[in-house]
Write a protein that holds these residues in place. Sequence first.
Motif, PDB file in Angstrom:
ATOM      1  N   LEU A  61      -0.389   3.451  -3.183  1.00 44.77           N
ATOM      2  CA  LEU A  61      -1.445   4.420  -2.901  1.00 44.77           C
ATOM      3  C   LEU A  61      -1.114   5.851  -3.333  1.00 44.77           C
ATOM      4  CD1 LEU A  61      -3.019   3.277   0.489  1.00 44.77           C
ATOM      5  CD2 LEU A  61      -3.867   2.956  -1.840  1.00 44.77           C
ATOM      6  N   PRO A  62       0.156   6.285  -3.259  1.00 42.76           N
ATOM      7  CA  PRO A  62       0.449   7.637  -3.780  1.00 42.76           C
ATOM      8  C   PRO A  62       0.044   7.790  -5.248  1.00 42.76           C
ATOM      9  CG  PRO A  62       2.256   6.879  -2.415  1.00 42.76           C
ATOM     10  CD  PRO A  62       1.338   5.696  -2.591  1.00 42.76           C
ATOM     11  N   GLU A  63       0.129   6.714  -6.029  1.00 44.78           N
ATOM     12  CA  GLU A  63      -0.284   6.769  -7.432  1.00 44.78           C
ATOM     13  C   GLU A  63      -1.792   7.004  -7.528  1.00 44.78           C
ATOM     14  OE1 GLU A  63       1.496   6.631 -10.170  1.00 44.78           O
ATOM     15  OE2 GLU A  63       3.448   6.316  -9.217  1.00 44.78           O
ATOM     16  N   PHE A  64      -2.548   6.342  -6.652  1.00 48.68           N
ATOM     17  CA  PHE A  64      -4.001   6.509  -6.658  1.00 48.68           C
ATOM     18  C   PHE A  64      -4.375   7.954  -6.361  1.00 48.68           C
ATOM     19  CE2 PHE A  64      -7.904   6.585  -3.977  1.00 48.68           C
ATOM     20  CZ  PHE A  64      -8.823   6.284  -4.975  1.00 48.68           C
ATOM     21  N   THR A  65      -3.758   8.520  -5.332  1.00 47.74           N
ATOM     22  CA  THR A  65      -4.062   9.904  -4.962  1.00 47.74           C
ATOM     23  C   THR A  65      -3.679  10.864  -6.079  1.00 47.74           C
ATOM     24  OG1 THR A  65      -3.774   9.412  -2.610  1.00 47.74           O
ATOM     25  CG2 THR A  65      -3.606  11.718  -3.269  1.00 47.74           C
ATOM     26  N   LEU A 104       0.818  -1.210   0.000  1.00 48.89           N
ATOM     27  CA  LEU A 104       0.000   0.000   0.000  1.00 48.89           C
ATOM     28  C   LEU A 104       0.852   1.262   0.000  1.00 48.89           C
ATOM     29  CD1 LEU A 104      -2.874  -1.036   2.433  1.00 48.89           C
ATOM     30  CD2 LEU A 104      -2.815  -1.132  -0.063  1.00 48.89           C
ATOM     31  N   ASP A 105       1.947   1.254   0.765  1.00 47.01           N
ATOM     32  CA  ASP A 105       2.839   2.413   0.765  1.00 47.01           C
ATOM     33  C   ASP A 105       3.404   2.664  -0.628  1.00 47.01           C
ATOM     34  OD1 ASP A 105       2.481   2.841   3.472  1.00 47.01           O
ATOM     35  OD2 ASP A 105       4.216   1.626   4.048  1.00 47.01           O
ATOM     36  N   ALA A 106       3.561   1.591  -1.387  1.00 41.89           N
ATOM     37  CA  ALA A 106       4.154   1.709  -2.721  1.00 41.89           C
ATOM     38  C   ALA A 106       3.171   2.208  -3.768  1.00 41.89           C
ATOM     39  CB  ALA A 106       4.728   0.360  -3.154  1.00 41.89           C
TER      40      ALA A 106
END
Length: 286
Positions: free
Chosen positions: A55-59, A51-53
């Motif tokens: 989720l920034p892409e999703f946001t 998730l740390d890897a």
Amino acid sequence: MKKRILALVMVLAMALSMTVVFTGCGNEETVEAKGTIILATTTSTKDSGLLDAILPEFTAETGWEVDVVSVGSGEAMEMGMNGEADVLLVHSPASEAEYVEGGHADEDGRMDVMYNDFVVIGPAEDPADVTGQAPDDALRAFACILQEGVPFISRADDSGTHKKELSIWEKAELTPAGDWYVEAAAGMGDVITMTDEKAGYTLSDRATWLNVGGNTALQIVCEKDPSGVLNNQYGVICVNPEKNENINNEGAKAFQEWIVSEATQALIGEYGAEEYGEPLFIPNAQ
């Protein structure tokens, strides 16, 4: 509802900064910040680092921030039933089917996301001789551990991993009981640490094992059971927006559609390959 209140506070804070910038394929796009979704997921998913890897892409792509609540699959689904989460990422297929059939999901129900497998881990000395007697037979491996009375650390937290462990004991027609059987009521990372401290055995998802096992003196003693009993499938479910007016179905749908998209599936399939020599999850969205 405390988790919901926390999420709303985060949304208000985000109002101070209404845009995020995403750079991709050489083009810079401005994506409006939309708010926050509450993702209830498993400790094993979080402990794997996935998730740390991603989720920034999703946001960056959607403008939705994600408040991750890391619990067992059972508790994650209970949060969904109580309207305390917007979307679930869990790994207990039988319970997920019951959840959907109970009317707790939105109209799209459950979708496959990815899978890996479970492994039985134990001390290098292997006092129960699992590697010698049952290197690819999970039922026999559990029988060896029970027979020798070597410590076995159970998640005991109603997680997907805990449910899988209980199903293996049941299929082996064995009842674990006694001082050797330790019910930790803890997440996967903590259980692996406890197992190392007690020189015992436990059942772990492979992703968390690869991510944290290198810091222990443990090893895999049983894996890749051809019966399929160690398979570990993950699914994504949007909570029924009729639960209450606070359910963020728009953000939940954005997450569900994003995580099963071709681009995100590729990210999942790449995660861990360089560091561990193999991906931690195999994407399999339909």
